[in-house]
Design a protein around this motif. Structure first.
Motif: not given
Length: 97
Positions: A42-46, A56-58
């Motif tokens: 999972r990733y998040r944009q900052i 949160a995106a895969p």
């Protein structure tokens, strides 16, 4: 003369010390709850100020800066839960359903 046995014996001097088995710290199965293991990355944009934007995106999509919150198979810790939680401005307002 009899042949000597060349196989090491099981005397205490030749035995390996037993290792203490550490119980598994996270045994809750796969999922997104505390103590479980993440089923996928999972990733998040900052934002420029360092705060999280969006959900949160895969996978990373679009421009901007992204950070990986959790890796597949890693435990969900309190810090990971905070990274997965919606940002304050994404929380639904009271009365919204």
């Amino acid at each position: 003369m009899a042949a000597r046995n060349t196989k090491p014996d099981d005397t205490p001097e030749t035995q390996q010390p037993q290792q203490a088995v550490r119980p598994q710290q996270y045994s809750g199965g796969e999922g997104w709850e505390l103590g479980q293991v993440a089923p996928e990355d999972r990733y998040r944009q900052i934002a420029d100020d360092g705060s999280f934007m969006g959900e949160a995106a895969p996978k990373v999509s679009g421009g901007g800066r992204w950070v990986q919150v959790v890796t597949k198979g890693s435990p969900i810790t309190p810090d990971v839960q905070r990274g997965l939680a919606p940002a304050d401005d994404e929380q639904p307002a009271e009365g919204d359903a």
